[in-house]
Design an enzyme around this catalytic site. Sequence first.
Site, PDB file in Angstrom:
ATOM      1  N   GLU A  47       0.836  -1.207   0.000  1.00 38.76           N
ATOM      2  CA  GLU A  47       0.000   0.000   0.000  1.00 38.76           C
ATOM      3  C   GLU A  47       0.874   1.263   0.000  1.00 38.76           C
ATOM      4  O   GLU A  47       1.882   1.341   0.703  1.00 38.76           O
ATOM      5  CB  GLU A  47      -0.879  -0.031   1.249  1.00 38.76           C
ATOM      6  CG  GLU A  47      -1.811   1.148   1.431  1.00 38.76           C
ATOM      7  CD  GLU A  47      -2.653   1.020   2.703  1.00 38.76           C
ATOM      8  OE1 GLU A  47      -3.539   1.866   2.900  1.00 38.76           O
ATOM      9  OE2 GLU A  47      -2.418   0.072   3.496  1.00 38.76           O
ATOM     10  N   LYS A 120      -9.306   2.780  -2.105  1.00 39.03           N
ATOM     11  CA  LYS A 120      -9.614   2.189  -0.799  1.00 39.03           C
ATOM     12  C   LYS A 120     -10.951   2.693  -0.273  1.00 39.03           C
ATOM     13  O   LYS A 120     -11.193   3.905  -0.191  1.00 39.03           O
ATOM     14  CB  LYS A 120      -8.482   2.528   0.182  1.00 39.03           C
ATOM     15  CG  LYS A 120      -8.511   1.805   1.513  1.00 39.03           C
ATOM     16  CD  LYS A 120      -7.252   2.142   2.306  1.00 39.03           C
ATOM     17  CE  LYS A 120      -7.151   1.368   3.610  1.00 39.03           C
ATOM     18  NZ  LYS A 120      -5.890   1.679   4.328  1.00 39.03           N
ATOM     19  N   CYS A 157      -5.759  -3.144   2.177  1.00 42.97           N
ATOM     20  CA  CYS A 157      -5.617  -3.241   3.633  1.00 42.97           C
ATOM     21  C   CYS A 157      -6.940  -3.276   4.409  1.00 42.97           C
ATOM     22  O   CYS A 157      -7.568  -4.319   4.505  1.00 42.97           O
ATOM     23  CB  CYS A 157      -4.726  -2.105   4.142  1.00 42.97           C
ATOM     24  SG  CYS A 157      -3.886  -2.499   5.710  1.00 42.97           S
ATOM     25  N   SER A 190       0.337  -2.700   7.032  1.00 45.13           N
ATOM     26  CA  SER A 190      -0.222  -3.125   8.316  1.00 45.13           C
ATOM     27  C   SER A 190       0.868  -3.102   9.377  1.00 45.13           C
ATOM     28  O   SER A 190       1.814  -3.882   9.311  1.00 45.13           O
ATOM     29  CB  SER A 190      -0.805  -4.538   8.181  1.00 45.13           C
ATOM     30  OG  SER A 190      -1.303  -4.987   9.419  1.00 45.13           O
ATOM     31  N   GLY A 306      23.016   7.132  27.815  1.00 44.98           N
ATOM     32  CA  GLY A 306      23.449   7.280  29.192  1.00 44.98           C
ATOM     33  C   GLY A 306      23.409   5.929  29.879  1.00 44.98           C
ATOM     34  O   GLY A 306      22.365   5.272  29.919  1.00 44.98           O
ATOM     35  N   GLY A 309      24.269   1.651  34.639  1.00 47.55           N
ATOM     36  CA  GLY A 309      24.524   0.385  35.295  1.00 47.55           C
ATOM     37  C   GLY A 309      23.255  -0.340  35.657  1.00 47.55           C
ATOM     38  O   GLY A 309      23.284  -1.393  36.309  1.00 47.55           O
ATOM     39  N   GLY A 310      22.114   0.197  35.211  1.00 50.36           N
ATOM     40  CA  GLY A 310      20.820  -0.420  35.460  1.00 50.36           C
ATOM     41  C   GLY A 310      20.331  -1.196  34.249  1.00 50.36           C
ATOM     42  O   GLY A 310      20.921  -1.149  33.172  1.00 50.36           O
ATOM     43  N   ASP A 312      17.564  -0.874  32.318  1.00 57.03           N
ATOM     44  CA  ASP A 312      16.981  -0.182  31.170  1.00 57.03           C
ATOM     45  C   ASP A 312      18.069   0.311  30.208  1.00 57.03           C
ATOM     46  O   ASP A 312      17.970   0.111  28.992  1.00 57.03           O
ATOM     47  CB  ASP A 312      16.125   1.004  31.631  1.00 57.03           C
ATOM     48  CG  ASP A 312      14.928   0.564  32.452  1.00 57.03           C
ATOM     49  OD1 ASP A 312      14.341  -0.484  32.118  1.00 57.03           O
ATOM     50  OD2 ASP A 312      14.593   1.247  33.433  1.00 57.03           O
ATOM     51  N   GLU A 418       7.547   3.092  33.812  1.00 53.81           N
ATOM     52  CA  GLU A 418       7.952   4.371  34.382  1.00 53.81           C
ATOM     53  C   GLU A 418       7.311   5.548  33.643  1.00 53.81           C
ATOM     54  O   GLU A 418       6.859   6.509  34.260  1.00 53.81           O
ATOM     55  CB  GLU A 418       9.478   4.471  34.348  1.00 53.81           C
ATOM     56  CG  GLU A 418      10.166   3.436  35.214  1.00 53.81           C
ATOM     57  CD  GLU A 418      11.666   3.335  34.962  1.00 53.81           C
ATOM     58  OE1 GLU A 418      12.328   2.618  35.719  1.00 53.81           O
ATOM     59  OE2 GLU A 418      12.155   3.965  34.006  1.00 53.81           O
ATOM     60  N   LYS A 541       4.053  15.019  30.448  1.00 49.35           N
ATOM     61  CA  LYS A 541       5.420  14.541  30.235  1.00 49.35           C
ATOM     62  C   LYS A 541       5.512  13.727  28.952  1.00 49.35           C
ATOM     63  O   LYS A 541       6.445  13.880  28.161  1.00 49.35           O
ATOM     64  CB  LYS A 541       5.874  13.676  31.415  1.00 49.35           C
ATOM     65  CG  LYS A 541       6.149  14.416  32.709  1.00 49.35           C
ATOM     66  CD  LYS A 541       6.767  13.465  33.728  1.00 49.35           C
ATOM     67  CE  LYS A 541       7.029  14.165  35.048  1.00 49.35           C
ATOM     68  NZ  LYS A 541       7.650  13.266  36.044  1.00 49.35           N
TER      69      LYS A 541
END
Length: 568
Positions: A47, A120, A157, A190, A306, A309-310, A312, A418, A541
């Site tokens: 498409e 369509k 579609c 799609s 960044g 040390g975690g 994520d 988060e 946010k």
Amino acid sequence: MATANPLNIAIAQINPMVGDFAGNVKMAMDAFQEASRLHARLLVFPELSLCGYYPGDLLNESAFISKSYQALGELASFSKQFPGITAIVGMPRKSNGPGKLLYNSLIALNNGIVIAEYHKQLLPTYNIFDERRHFEPGPQHAVGIDVSGYNVGLMICEDGWNDSAENYAVNPYEALAMIRPDLVVSINASPSNIGKREQRQQVICAAARRHALPILYVNQVGGQDSTVFDGASFAVNADGLVAKQWPAFQTVVDTLTFDTHTFLPQPHFPLNSLDGYSVDEFVLRHIVLGLRDYARRCGFKTAAVGCSGGIDSALTIALAVEALGAGNVIAITMPSQFSSSGSVSDSRLLCDALGVTLYTHPIKALVGDFSQQFHDSFADELKGLSLENLQARIRGTILMAYSNHSGALVLTTGNKSEISVGYCTLYGDTNGGLSPIGDLYKTEVYRLSAHINQRAGREIIPETILSKEPSAELAPDQKDTDSLPPYEVLDEVLKILIEGDQLPQPEFQQARDFVANYRSTAAGETVYQRVAGMIARNEYKRRQAPPIIRVRPRAFGAGRQMPIAARH
């Protein structure tokens, strides 16, 4: 029923880019040459393949439409070299009637001539789609073309998704039945998400079975902004069984044969077969393709992350290496006075395992200088949340300074859990150009990280990172559970509040049952209502955060449009 010789059909599961008309036409020309080599008589593209999906308000610009027509002209002229091939392509086409000025159209070409057009009929306006903003629904009639003696019905579609007549008053399958096609070709853009391929096959297979119509479903592949298209094209016989399917997340030009009323070869593929991918492998390939295409199309060759040390940031770096190569990924650790000893040492272990350059940029002195100047200017002390967020914002500033200096794309490391409840700092850890894991819940972050290690057969993401308790490390002895319920609880609550019945059915049932049981106590109900309030309060946010690669049925961004100033 046709009595012609077997028909060789080529599918072009390509990766077009919005607005790259030269590149898209070049892909189409290459597909023509390959289709000719494979002795195909019919060549099917996705498409809006000439302009890329989805152009958004570029469709309001006359120059964009002119370039679409020019691209069609170039491809039509090129097709004269292959008079034995009929090609089906997608593009915006001007409308002559009232309403919107454009159709979302399918064009059939043969030997330099447009032999048919189909517009369509069903224009989606739900989730991430807003096609009615730009397009007028096509006339409610079917279009068929003759290809080597076969009557080929045409569809785009969404037209194939309303056989139950639940979402629109029009069912294009009914009009198709009037022209009695031998097979139906559907061109598609799609989007991919968890559970989507299974859903696609269930809908199309059910329609094929009900109408006794073989259907060829050709989908595009590639990442476009937040959206990833997985390809995964397939052919369904009139009995509703999948006769052939093509790989997900890969460009493909390949053929299959149609003979009388059946796609060959058979045996049939099991419904929902995912090439042996687990859900975790699917998610990994999905994000990697989205990240790779986003960087490539925006002109970035390198990425910066960044590294705390975690878990994520570790997963984000590992995905970036998979997408861009270790030599094109930079990690920056920015320890503060509250950082644990493992913040730097675990970052080093991760980057050594991945072959990534790690830079260290401490922020203790910067935080101290800023705090002192704040006190001198406002006669007050920075403490509590303002001091915590200051650290995140200084880190964000360092990352963006490095991006300006080096030209690297900053990748944001926040996860869906988060981001949902606002456990992130605006202009701090939300800084960046793209959020690769922003549609993964925290429990999924752990699972995908473990999968990466298992897949590699070695410890890519160190066990010390996998096993440590989550912490923002912005205050002494801080833990995520100081502010949030355990992620095993939070994630199930978020699934119900954000996605609900858009979740794949087994996942929805599990989350629904868990949350119902959890809310049966007064304490659980209090937490549930608090989480709901946090989601609502933090819309501002999310509105200012970078694009998130969409992985799940309902992601933050265009697929979830909520007001900021509201009481709910």
